[in-house]
Write an enzyme that holds these catalytic residues in place. Structure first.
Site, short mmCIF file in Angstrom:
data_model
loop_
_atom_site.label_atom_id
_atom_site.label_comp_id
_atom_site.label_asym_id
_atom_site.label_seq_id
_atom_site.Cartn_x
_atom_site.Cartn_y
_atom_site.Cartn_z
N HIS A 1 -23.35 16.41 -13.72
CA HIS A 1 -24.57 16.06 -12.99
C HIS A 1 -24.26 15.33 -11.69
O HIS A 1 -23.16 14.80 -11.49
CB HIS A 1 -25.46 15.18 -13.87
CG HIS A 1 -24.81 13.88 -14.25
ND1 HIS A 1 -24.73 12.80 -13.39
CD2 HIS A 1 -24.19 13.49 -15.40
CE1 HIS A 1 -24.10 11.80 -13.99
NE2 HIS A 1 -23.75 12.19 -15.20
N GLU B 1 -24.77 13.09 -23.12
CA GLU B 1 -23.71 12.15 -22.76
C GLU B 1 -23.16 11.46 -24.01
O GLU B 1 -23.84 11.37 -25.05
CB GLU B 1 -24.29 11.10 -21.80
CG GLU B 1 -23.38 9.94 -21.45
CD GLU B 1 -22.19 10.35 -20.60
OE1 GLU B 1 -21.27 10.99 -21.17
OE2 GLU B 1 -22.16 10.02 -19.40
#
Length: 328
Positions: free
Chosen positions: A12, A108
């Protein structure tokens, strides 16, 4: 089409949490958004993907579409926003056909809900630096080994989908830095030492896996490793890595320097890297010496491979004038 010809991993864009770790004290990790710079990075990644797709041949009558893309994205907001910006960049590519799916297993590494004070967080990072990034479990969170387990489950799902002849030609995984590295570790069967030798992936940089002979995949993108650096550069590179990832914003200004003593973090990480290098070098030297005795040197000149198992080292290695592997 079956297995995609290309698998692209992308981290990201820069998030608010990358600029100011205090955000993690009051914002849930999955709700942390991109910064303005992060949106720009994601848009640039969309332009890169557009150029890549444009170079592929357009769909032929009755044939599979080389410009078909399957996006899998982490459900975290910063990954969603990155995926959306990338898609905006490819929408006008002639013949492009894309699908998007969210995948919870791509989230994550869990750092334990809201983070504690900077001092307590700093202590955790110091412990992780010395314990090892792969097996160290964040209090109330995950270790990279836990991430490995859910990636194994995700890969099994991918393999089943690859049996479908209509699976797109390009698979794009929009995810996080640790997840991407562990994914590669699992896919290519790397050891945990190899994982820990990797530095983090820059924001919105594509890692390219291409299908080659026997339908196997080869990683075409070189990864940054700590061992690639001369020892004299370790301090500067570790500092640069942490100033980019932990406490500096896009303008190069430190956020809340009084709340986070980065010097101790840098020192812990630098010392851990140097210690690992020293041990690795000792293992290489011991292995080379033992094999030289065993093979009279001529078969292993220039061989830098290392086996970290005692079974691979001749028993006479443990002589009075040489260190035992147990001591290392």
């Amino acid at each position: 089409m079956g297995k995609p010809k290309y698998i692209l991993l992308v981290r990201h864009g820069e998030s608010e949490g990358n600029c100011n770790k205090l955000v993690n004290r009051y914002t849930p990790n999955h709700k942390i958004c991109l910064t303005e710079q992060g949106h720009s990075q994601a848009s640039q990644a969309g332009s890169v993907l557009k150029e890549f797709l444009t170079q592929l041949e357009e769909e032929r009558d009755g044939g599979a579409n080389p410009r078909s893309v399957m996006f899998y994205t982490s459900p975290y907001l910063r990954a969603r926003q990155t995926c959306e910006n990338i898609i905006k960049g490819i929408k006008d590519v002639p013949g492009v056909d894309y699908r998007v799916r969210e995948e919870t297993r791509m989230r994550e590494q869990d750092f334990g809900n809201f983070q504690s004070t900077p001092e307590e967080t700093e202590q955790i990072w110091e412990q992780r630096a010395h314990y090892g990034h792969f097996f160290f479990r964040i209090p109330h969170g995950e270790s990279a080994a836990d991430v490995y387990d859910r990636i194994a489950s995700f890969n099994e799902s991918l393999y089943r989908q690859f049996q479908n002849d209509s699976f797109p030609n390009v698979l794009v995984l929009v995810t996080h830095g640790i997840w991407a590295r562990v994914f590669l570790m699992k896919w290519f069967r790397w050891s945990y030492e190899e994982f820990e030798s990797l530095r983090n992936i820059p924001h919105c940089q594509f890692l390219v896996m291409k299908q080659v002979a026997n339908k196997a995949y080869k990683l075409k993108t070189p990864l940054r490793k700590w061992d690639d650096l001369p020892d004299s550069d370790v301090d500067d590179e570790v500092a640069k890595e942490f100033t980019q990832e932990v406490t500096f914003n896009t303008k190069g200004n430190m956020n809340n320097p009084e709340d986070l003593d980065i010097a101790s973090i840098l020192r812990a990480q630098r010392d851990a890297i140097k210690e690992n290098r020293k041990k690795d070098q000792e293992l290489k030297n011991i292995y080379r010496q033992s094999m030289c005795k065993y093979l009279d040197c001529h078969k292993i000149v220039g061989d830098n491979s290392v086996f970290n198992s005692r079974e691979n080292v001749p028993l006479y290695l443990k002589s009075s004038d040489e260190k035992s592997l147990i001591e290392l």
